[in-house]
Design a protein around this motif. Structure first.
Motif, PDB file in Angstrom:
ATOM      1  N   GLU A  43       0.729  -1.083   0.192  1.00  0.00           N
ATOM      2  CA  GLU A  43       0.243   0.111  -0.221  1.00  0.00           C
ATOM      3  C   GLU A  43       1.087   1.124   0.046  1.00  0.00           C
ATOM      4  N   ALA A  44       1.882   1.195   0.646  1.00  0.00           N
ATOM      5  CA  ALA A  44       3.151   2.661   0.906  1.00  0.00           C
ATOM      6  C   ALA A  44       3.222   2.752  -0.292  1.00  0.00           C
ATOM      7  N   VAL A  45       4.247   1.897  -0.910  1.00  0.00           N
ATOM      8  CA  VAL A  45       5.129   1.973  -2.651  1.00  0.00           C
ATOM      9  C   VAL A  45       3.771   2.059  -3.750  1.00  0.00           C
TER      10      VAL A  45
ATOM     11  N   GLN B  50      10.655   5.536   3.743  1.00  0.00           N
ATOM     12  CA  GLN B  50       9.632   6.594   4.409  1.00  0.00           C
ATOM     13  C   GLN B  50       8.865   4.706   4.582  1.00  0.00           C
ATOM     14  N   VAL B  51       8.919   3.845   4.374  1.00  0.00           N
ATOM     15  CA  VAL B  51       8.236   2.739   4.515  1.00  0.00           C
ATOM     16  C   VAL B  51       8.999   2.540   5.295  1.00  0.00           C
ATOM     17  N   CYS B  52      10.901   2.031   5.426  1.00  0.00           N
ATOM     18  CA  CYS B  52      11.146   1.357   6.408  1.00  0.00           C
ATOM     19  C   CYS B  52      11.237   2.099   7.817  1.00  0.00           C
TER      20      CYS B  52
ATOM     21  N   SER C 270       9.357   0.851  10.766  1.00  0.00           N
ATOM     22  CA  SER C 270      10.947   0.512  11.581  1.00  0.00           C
ATOM     23  C   SER C 270      10.942  -1.251  11.260  1.00  0.00           C
ATOM     24  N   ILE C 271      12.014  -1.006   9.790  1.00  0.00           N
ATOM     25  CA  ILE C 271      12.288  -2.693   9.403  1.00  0.00           C
ATOM     26  C   ILE C 271      13.328  -1.876   8.966  1.00  0.00           C
ATOM     27  N   SER C 272      14.345  -3.014   8.657  1.00  0.00           N
ATOM     28  CA  SER C 272      15.962  -3.045   7.830  1.00  0.00           C
ATOM     29  C   SER C 272      15.221  -2.470   6.239  1.00  0.00           C
TER      30      SER C 272
ATOM     31  N   PHE D  90      12.375  -4.995   3.763  1.00  0.00           N
ATOM     32  CA  PHE D  90      11.236  -4.404   3.706  1.00  0.00           C
ATOM     33  C   PHE D  90      11.486  -4.927   1.673  1.00  0.00           C
ATOM     34  N   HIS D  91      12.517  -5.702   1.417  1.00  0.00           N
ATOM     35  CA  HIS D  91      13.116  -6.336   0.129  1.00  0.00           C
ATOM     36  C   HIS D  91      12.029  -7.242   0.307  1.00  0.00           C
ATOM     37  N   ARG D  92      12.636  -8.673   1.191  1.00  0.00           N
ATOM     38  CA  ARG D  92      12.027  -9.355   1.429  1.00  0.00           C
ATOM     39  C   ARG D  92      10.816  -9.397   1.577  1.00  0.00           C
ATOM     40  N   ASP D  93       9.959  -8.329   2.149  1.00  0.00           N
ATOM     41  CA  ASP D  93       9.077  -8.755   2.170  1.00  0.00           C
ATOM     42  C   ASP D  93       7.871  -8.340   1.530  1.00  0.00           C
TER      43      ASP D  93
END
Length: 79
Positions: free
Chosen positions: A29-31, A40-42, A46-48, A52-55
């Motif tokens: 949704e964010a991207v 911004q999303v990270c 509060s993720i690395s 982010f890339h894996r999810d």
């Protein structure tokens, strides 16, 4: 399938996105809806960047699989 081989409605995609786990859904949704950057999303989730890339990759595989009704085996052969 090539995208041109099948017309996919926004409703199909929205339904597939609803199937995602919370964090994957929020990333998509964010991207794609809000146009937020990776940074911004990270920060907001509060993720690395690795998470982010894996999810994000897993979310996209899941959405494509749900829309095209592919099995896990089919998705494993698509890169």
């Amino acid at each position: 399938y090539q995208l041109s081989d099948r017309i996919v409605s926004r409703l199909e995609i929205a339904n597939a996105v609803r199937l995602l786990p919370y964090r994957q859904r929020k990333i998509v949704e964010a991207v794609f809806e809000h146009g937020w950057s990776r940074e911004q999303v990270c920060q907001i989730l509060s993720i690395s960047t690795a998470t982010f890339h894996r999810d994000k990759a897993e979310a996209l595989r899941t959405v494509v699989g749900a829309v095209y009704e592919w099995s896990a085996e089919d998705l494993g052969s698509v890169s």
